[in-house]
Structure formats: C-alpha cells, structure tokens
Motif scaffolding. Structure first.
Motif, PDB file in Angstrom:
ATOM      1  N   GLU A 424      -2.427  10.011  -0.417  1.00  0.00           N
ATOM      2  CA  GLU A 424      -1.652   9.324   0.624  1.00  0.00           C
ATOM      3  C   GLU A 424      -1.835   9.981   1.994  1.00  0.00           C
ATOM      4  O   GLU A 424      -1.499   9.381   3.028  1.00  0.00           O
ATOM      5  N   HIS A 425      -2.365  11.195   2.032  1.00  0.00           N
ATOM      6  CA  HIS A 425      -2.609  11.880   3.303  1.00  0.00           C
ATOM      7  C   HIS A 425      -3.932  11.467   3.941  1.00  0.00           C
ATOM      8  O   HIS A 425      -4.277  11.968   5.013  1.00  0.00           O
ATOM      9  N   LEU A 426      -4.669  10.581   3.285  1.00  0.00           N
ATOM     10  CA  LEU A 426      -5.957  10.115   3.815  1.00  0.00           C
ATOM     11  C   LEU A 426      -5.895   8.618   4.084  1.00  0.00           C
ATOM     12  O   LEU A 426      -5.511   7.835   3.213  1.00  0.00           O
ATOM     13  N   GLN A 427      -6.259   8.238   5.308  1.00  0.00           N
ATOM     14  CA  GLN A 427      -6.401   6.822   5.649  1.00  0.00           C
ATOM     15  C   GLN A 427      -7.882   6.528   5.903  1.00  0.00           C
ATOM     16  O   GLN A 427      -8.511   7.225   6.698  1.00  0.00           O
ATOM     17  N   VAL A 428      -8.411   5.526   5.229  1.00  0.00           N
ATOM     18  CA  VAL A 428      -9.792   5.086   5.435  1.00  0.00           C
ATOM     19  C   VAL A 428      -9.722   3.675   5.995  1.00  0.00           C
ATOM     20  O   VAL A 428      -9.251   2.756   5.311  1.00  0.00           O
ATOM     21  N   ILE A 429     -10.176   3.503   7.241  1.00  0.00           N
ATOM     22  CA  ILE A 429      -9.959   2.245   7.958  1.00  0.00           C
ATOM     23  C   ILE A 429     -11.280   1.725   8.517  1.00  0.00           C
ATOM     24  O   ILE A 429     -12.007   2.467   9.177  1.00  0.00           O
ATOM     25  N   GLN A 430     -11.561   0.459   8.267  1.00  0.00           N
ATOM     26  CA  GLN A 430     -12.715  -0.183   8.893  1.00  0.00           C
ATOM     27  C   GLN A 430     -12.243  -0.801  10.206  1.00  0.00           C
ATOM     28  O   GLN A 430     -11.407  -1.703  10.236  1.00  0.00           O
ATOM     29  N   GLY A 431     -12.751  -0.260  11.313  1.00  0.00           N
ATOM     30  CA  GLY A 431     -12.296  -0.718  12.616  1.00  0.00           C
ATOM     31  C   GLY A 431     -13.065  -0.042  13.728  1.00  0.00           C
ATOM     32  O   GLY A 431     -14.010   0.712  13.496  1.00  0.00           O
ATOM     33  N   THR A 432     -12.638  -0.290  14.952  1.00  0.00           N
ATOM     34  CA  THR A 432     -13.346   0.193  16.127  1.00  0.00           C
ATOM     35  C   THR A 432     -12.606   1.337  16.816  1.00  0.00           C
ATOM     36  O   THR A 432     -11.377   1.323  16.915  1.00  0.00           O
ATOM     37  N   ALA A 433     -13.366   2.287  17.307  1.00  0.00           N
ATOM     38  CA  ALA A 433     -12.786   3.410  18.053  1.00  0.00           C
ATOM     39  C   ALA A 433     -12.214   2.963  19.382  1.00  0.00           C
ATOM     40  O   ALA A 433     -11.453   3.707  20.013  1.00  0.00           O
ATOM     41  N   THR A 434     -12.561   1.751  19.826  1.00  0.00           N
ATOM     42  CA  THR A 434     -12.024   1.259  21.096  1.00  0.00           C
ATOM     43  C   THR A 434     -10.600   0.741  20.956  1.00  0.00           C
ATOM     44  O   THR A 434      -9.953   0.435  21.963  1.00  0.00           O
ATOM     45  N   ASP A 435     -10.104   0.640  19.736  1.00  0.00           N
ATOM     46  CA  ASP A 435      -8.741   0.149  19.509  1.00  0.00           C
ATOM     47  C   ASP A 435      -8.089   0.971  18.405  1.00  0.00           C
ATOM     48  O   ASP A 435      -8.286   0.715  17.220  1.00  0.00           O
ATOM     49  N   LEU A 436      -7.307   1.957  18.815  1.00  0.00           N
ATOM     50  CA  LEU A 436      -6.580   2.803  17.862  1.00  0.00           C
ATOM     51  C   LEU A 436      -5.099   2.433  17.866  1.00  0.00           C
ATOM     52  O   LEU A 436      -4.224   3.284  17.695  1.00  0.00           O
ATOM     53  N   SER A 437      -4.819   1.152  18.077  1.00  0.00           N
ATOM     54  CA  SER A 437      -3.429   0.707  18.228  1.00  0.00           C
ATOM     55  C   SER A 437      -2.601   0.916  16.965  1.00  0.00           C
ATOM     56  O   SER A 437      -1.376   0.858  17.020  1.00  0.00           O
ATOM     57  N   PHE A 438      -3.247   1.143  15.822  1.00  0.00           N
ATOM     58  CA  PHE A 438      -2.493   1.453  14.611  1.00  0.00           C
ATOM     59  C   PHE A 438      -1.864   2.842  14.686  1.00  0.00           C
ATOM     60  O   PHE A 438      -1.043   3.202  13.842  1.00  0.00           O
ATOM     61  N   LEU A 439      -2.237   3.618  15.704  1.00  0.00           N
ATOM     62  CA  LEU A 439      -1.654   4.941  15.923  1.00  0.00           C
ATOM     63  C   LEU A 439      -0.779   4.925  17.167  1.00  0.00           C
ATOM     64  O   LEU A 439      -1.174   4.389  18.206  1.00  0.00           O
ATOM     65  N   LYS A 440       0.365   5.537  17.075  1.00  0.00           N
ATOM     66  CA  LYS A 440       1.206   5.692  18.254  1.00  0.00           C
ATOM     67  C   LYS A 440       0.623   6.777  19.145  1.00  0.00           C
ATOM     68  O   LYS A 440      -0.143   7.627  18.693  1.00  0.00           O
TER      69      LYS A 440
END
Length: 743
Positions: A424-440
């Motif tokens: 649970e301490h690892l997140q593997v996400i397919q996405g772009t470095a130009t949009d990190l909106s999933f992080l505050k």
C-alpha cells in the motif's frame, strides 16, 4: 521599515515638478540598496556600455547605453536597476524594454532587472514578460521579505564545480536534517548485482540501482514519500521501497507501469511455481510446431495484428516482426496464462511472457561467439525495429523456464521490503509528469527522476511490440503528452521544451519546502541544461550543484555512435527553499569561444587526454558554475566538429589530445587564466564549507594551467590576494566583490 528606509519622507513630494529622476535615485533608491546589504564597492553608477548593434553617422560612432545602477556580487553583475521620474510607466512599454536591453548586454548578462519611479517598484526576470514583483513604494514594508529574498547579495550563488573523487562513507549520528544534506560525488556502479533489476525484463534505459539507492538514502529518511514522475524501468520506486520509504512510480508508457506493477505485486513463491507448472503443461499439450497446428493456433488464439510500426522500421506491421511459428507459440502461451485465476500470479507470468518477447521475434540476433540466448532485440540495440540478417530462433519452453527463475529471484530479493503488508506504500500510475494533480501541493519528500533526452529515445514508438501483446492501450493523448523531440508525431524541440518545463513546474508544486530534487540528464546539447536551470529557478528551486555519474558498461549504442551518445550523465540537484539563491553570471573578461577552448584544453591537460564525456561534463558544470551556459547553448550545441578539427582523437582509447607537435591554442592572459580557475576552485570550497590552504589550491589548479607559460606560485599568490582573503590557515573568496584585473 518605511521610516527606517526613508526617514519620514513625505510621498506627497512626488507630485512636485521639482522631484525628478535624480531625486528618485538619491532619496529613495540608495536607501533601498543599502538596506538590502550592498556596499559602495558593489554599486556601480552610470556605467557606459557600448551598444552591441547600433552605430550612427558616417564615422560610425558607437551608441552607448548607461544604466543607473549595476549591482555586483563577487565581481559579477547580479542585477540592474534604473530610476525613472514619478510620472513614468515602469510596468510595461519602452522603459521596461530599455532596462531589459541593459540586462542582456554581453558585459552584464544579469538574470534580474528592476525599475523604480519613486511611487512604485517593479522587478523582472529576463524570461518573464510581466513583473515577478510589483508594489507601491509606500507599502515596501509588506514586500520587504520577498524583495530581499530575490535581490539581497546573499540571494545569489554559484554552482558546485565537478570533483572526480570517490565519495567517502559518512556515518550520520546527528538527527536527520534535510537542508544539511551534502552532495554525493561519483558512485562506483554495481549494475548487475541486484536481481530485482538485472535480468527481469529489458528496458531502453536503466539507472544504476545502487546510485539511486544512495541518493534516496542521502536526501530522505524512512517513511518519506519519494516520487519519480518519469519512472521508466522503476528503479527509483523499487529502491525507495527497499529503503522503507513510500514511493510513487509514474510514467506515460503503460509498458513501464505494467513492469513495475507485475514485479512488485505480492505472491506466494510456491503458489507461483505451481501456477507456472500448470501453464507450461497446458502449453506443451497444445504447442504448435507443425504447419497444421500453427494454422490452427493462429485461428484460435488472439495475437496483435495491424499495429503500425514506427517509421524507420524494416517492416510496416507488428505481425511481420515474427515468423508464423513464433506468432502461434506466443499466442498459445499467452492464452494459457490468461486461464490462471489468481491475478497476481497471472501478472507475474505475463511479466515472464513479456520478457520472452525480446528473444522470440525476427529482430533478435545472438551475440557473436555466444550461445543463442545471449543476444538482444534490435529495438534495444539500435532503437528501431531492424530485422536480423540471421535471426536466432530460440526454444520458447527453455527460455520461459529461465524467465521463471529470473522473476522468482527478483521476487525473493524484494520480499522482505515489498510484500502484502507494505504494498500500500507504493503507487504505480500511468500518466504524465505534466499533471500531478493527484498529489496535493507540498506532499512529496524527495524526487529522483531520469527524464527523456530530446530525440534520443521515442519510448511509446519503440514499445509498440510489448504494449500490443500485453493489451495495453496507448491513446493519441498519450503521444501528445510524451516529452520527446521527433518520433512518429514529429514533435518539435519547442514541444519537448514546453513539456519538460511544465513537468518541472509540477515537481516544484508537489515537493515540500526544504526538500531536494535530483534531476538526471545525459544530453550533450547545453540548451537542454539551460532550459532545466532556467525553468527550475523560475519555479523557485535553488540550484545546489551537479555531479558527474557514470552508468557502468559502455552501451552498444555508444560504441556505434561515440560522438552522439554519452555513456555517462550528470545528476543536477536542486533544493526547494523559501528564499532561494540564484545562479549569478560571473564577469570573466573573455568571450564564450575562449572559455570553451580554455576549458577543453584544461581538461585534456588535467587527464593527459580526455573523453567526450569528461569534456562535456566539465563544460556543462563550468557553464552552470560561472553562468555562461546561455552562451554555450547558442554557439556550441554540438562540440564534435570543434573537437575533431582542433584535437587528435584515438579510436581505441576514445581520448582527445592536443595535436602532435602543436601547442595549446588559447593565449589568454596568464593572470586571467589563473583567476578563472581560482574563482572556480574557491567557489567549490565555499559551497562545501571548506577553507582551502595555499598548497592545496596550487595542486588543484596547476594541472589546468599547462597551456602557455606555467605560472610560478608567486603569480598564483598575487592573484589570490586580489580576489580572496586569509581565513585562519587558508583562503576564502572576498564577500564584497573581487578586484578586476587589468588585461
């Protein structure tokens, strides 16, 4: 603060016709400069500058430019300030353009410029059309901290110079302090000693696991959140978990996220082995080996068809990368795997299957003098789909067995740190470095990332074979967001620059204050380095230093293209602090060409012959350290023609040296050469909080001064006394600026 600055000045005086530009200078601007911390030797008034382009009249009289104030730090111009009358516009228009022209002048080259009309104060960066700070002077107390953070002498810094030494092991006993973290120097590579990375699955680039491990260990502590927004082969995320950090692996390429998800998903070793045995047994019952069974399998089982391969491929469609037998066998094996019910076992088996794709295709060639299994697919060797002249046909069953052992070895190695309790301490996400909106904002403790290098590798284009077989979708939007130059979508350098810049902005947003970002780069074009530095500083990062780091073995691509592929890389380190210091451009008294040639010859003299990497590293870091990277990017984006023209090159040793029976070409004044290297060395000592003894100084710079007449120690001492002062038993750079040499 207002009274302290202006001693009860009545701002109503600004309405008087008698209160003009000179009054603004003397009554209002000088107190601001003094309060910021500038002494009289650092304030240059009304310096005449020759206009670099304009001359007038038949006798070609030069046009001069005269800025009101040039502010110096360490004998370099840090920023420009111009006074205007109270009725003048200082927010936009011709006045701003005029002061901008001062800041970009070849003799100045300052990052910041400002205007003040007595009523208002506006501060600009060269790369921003709007003011980065704008306020009414009567409210200066409210803006003082921000103004001081930008413009006080202590807000400017110079970079860390390169050191070619092995790092020392430091045992930390004091409480962990992020801001007190020191820079690591070059780390010996242990690329093949971790089963969790070596042999599991091929990828286009891989960071050396132990280097990443040391960086994570140095700049973060257990429990911290580590982010890699260009995750690639996943070394950062895996090593963060191995060090008991939390980790986020982000990558636009679904092949990348599949590999890490499949590697780290928790399994029971015995259960996975049983699952493997069932799949292998089912495959052997239906293995297509004859014309009839091959035709049957191709009709019965799904395989990727009609995916168009990138331009430059030897064939157009994906199915043409395989023989009919290979297609049938791979399709059969994949079907058998799909029947397994346990999701994590199925992912792990697909990881083995995906690893097989590197060997079971018509681009695969065995390495000369080795067994059929010791080879490579052309996509990893040449970065294109090139059919092998004599494809090596390997036994699928045999190498499926070897895939099992590789994956099991990796799973066993990570099991103590990456398991059902910690996943649970690892997140593997397919996405772009130009949009990190999933992080505050301000939630990440450390960033270590290795971004794409311009047009070097079009990852999505080259991953078609794996993504198609694994049923991993790649959308048009993914291609639009991929930070590369060129590729199937023919993206421009401007597209690449914009995407990298946006990624850095997002990294700044999510990183906590007082934390670090390590940015890996192996591009030989200084324009990309200039982009990184400018973007990072514009966001608010503080440059902390760059370190040369080798990757280990020289790649096949490097051997094929010794001048276009760099075998090493630089790791550039930034801090996110509330009052960042900015890299200041030093006044060196010579043009970019002299600096470049001087540095190249110095590196060759230092090493008695230098590689392209050593020359490139030294130039990039010198450019960062002394602030001429912007000039370097304009005039020397490719050093190869210059090097091959002016120096000898040995194909066996890959070393450049001075041409036989030729002397060094640069004839820069001896004292100026000494000053150049003294400033560089003492600045490094300053950043490392060290005081250099005279004999250490001489030993450090003497090898760099072999071109021309080697100086006497007394010559070095005389220059040293002009730019530095004694501090105990050593020497430190003058804090209030250095005297200019007469040359």
């Amino acid at each position: 603060m207002l009274n302290k600055l202006f001693q009860d000045f009545d701002f109503a005086q600004l309405n008087s016709a008698d209160f003009k530009e000179d009054s603004v200078r003397e009554v209002l601007i000088l107190p601001i400069l003094t309060q910021l911390g500038y002494g009289s030797s650092q304030i240059v008034r009304s310096k005449s500058l020759l206009h670099p382009f304009l001359k007038v009249g038949s006798k070609k009289r030069f046009v001069t430019l005269i800025p009101d104030y040039l502010l110096k730090v360490e004998n370099s111009y840090a920023w420009v300030l111009d006074a205007k009358a109270p009725n003048q516009n200082i927010h936009s228009g011709d006045n701003v353009g005029q002061v901008y022209s001062y800041s970009i002048h070849p003799e100045i080259r300052s990052k910041f410029f400002a205007l003040c009309n007595g009523r208002e104060f506006s501060l600009f960066r060269q790369d921003t059309p709007e003011p980065i700070l704008y306020f009414e002077l009567i409210a200066i107390a409210d803006y003082w901290d921000e103004l001081s953070a930008y413009l006080s002498p202590s807000s400017f810094q110079t970079g860390k110079v390169l050191a070619y030494t092995t790092p020392k092991k430091v045992i930390k006993t004091a409480p962990f302090s992020y801001l007190d973290c020191s820079l690591l120097e070059e780390i010996p590579v242990k690329k093949q000693s971790a089963k969790r990375h070596f042999g599991v699955h091929g990828y286009f680039t891989k960071q050396s696991w132990n280097v990443v491990n040391e960086y994570i260990k140095n700049f973060s502590q257990a429990g911290d959140l580590v982010l890699d927004p260009f995750g690639g082969s996943g070394v950062t995320a895996v090593e963060a978990m191995m060090l008991e950090r939390r980790a986020i692996h982000l990558d636009l390429n679904p092949m990348s996220t599949f590999l890490i998800d499949a590697l780290t998903c928790p399994i029971e070793i015995v259960d996975l082995q049983c699952s493997f045995d069932r799949v292998k047994s089912a495959y052997m019952q239906h293995e297509p080996t004859t014309t009839e069974t091959i035709d049957t399998a191709l009709k019965k089982y799904a395989y990727p068809q009609d995916f168009v391969l990138p331009k430059g491929s030897d064939v157009e469609l994906i199915q043409d990368l395989f023989s009919q037998e290979q297609l049938a066998q791979l399709a059969t094996l994949k079907h058998c795997i799909s029947q397994e019910l346990n999701e994590n076992n199925r992912k792990s088996l697909l990881l083995m299957f995906s690893g097989l794709l590197n060997k079971i295709n018509l681009t695969y060639h065995a390495s000369e003098g080795r067994t059929e299994g010791r080879g490579n697919s052309s996509v990893f060797a040449y970065y294109r789909y090139r059919l092998a002249k004599a494809p090596a046909f390997v036994d699928l069953k045999k190498y499926f067995d070897s895939r099992l052992q590789k994956v099991l070895n990796a799973k066993r190695e990570i099991a103590s740190k990456i398991n059902a309790s910690t996943i649970e301490h690892l997140q593997v996400i397919q996405g772009t470095a130009t949009d990190l909106s999933f992080l505050k904002k301000e939630t990440v403790d450390y960033i270590y990332t290795d971004p794409p290098y311009g047009k070097k590798i079009p990852y999505l284009d080259l991953s078609v074979m794996w993504n198609a077989w694994l049923d991993l979708p790649v959308t048009e939007q993914d291609y639009c967001l991929e930070a590369i130059e060129g590729g199937e979508h023919e993206k421009s350098k401007a597209d690449y620059n914009a995407l990298i810049a946006k990624s850095i902005e997002e990294m700044y947003r999510v990183l906590k204050f007082d934390r670090w970002m390590s940015f890996v780069f192996a591009h030989k074009d200084p324009e990309f380095w200039h982009l990184i530095i400018e973007t990072a500083e514009r966001c608010g990062f503080e440059y902390a230093g760059a370190v040369a780091q080798k990757n280990g073995q020289t790649s096949f691509k490097k051997r094929q293209n010794p001048f276009t592929v760099l075998s090493g890389q630089l790791i550039i380190n930034f801090r996110k602090v509330r009052k960042p210091k900015y890299i200041m451009k030093a006044s060196l008294g010579m043009d970019a060409g002299e600096i470049v040639l001087q540095t190249i010859e110095g590196v060759i003299a230092k090493y008695q012959g230098a590689t392209l990497e050593q020359i490139n590293d030294e130039l990039i870091i010198k450019g960062l350290e002394l602030g001429f990277l912007d000039l370097l990017k304009k005039e020397y984006s490719d050093l190869t023609p210059l090097l091959l023209d002016l120096f000898d090159y040995d194909n066996d040793t890959e070393l450049f040296s001075i041409k036989q029976n030729k002397q060094f070409k640069t004839h820069v004044d001896l004292k100026l050469r000494v000053r150049y290297y003294l400033i560089s060395y003492l600045r490094r000592m300053e950043i490392e909080k060290k005081t250099a003894r005279f004999d250490e100084i001489v030993l450090a710079i003497m090898p760099l001064l072999k071109n021309g007449i080697t100086p006497e120690s007394q010559t070095i001492l005389s220059v040293l006394e002009d730019i530095a002062h004694r501090a105990g038993e050593g020497w430190r750079l003058n804090a209030d600026g250095q005297a200019t040499l007469d040359i």
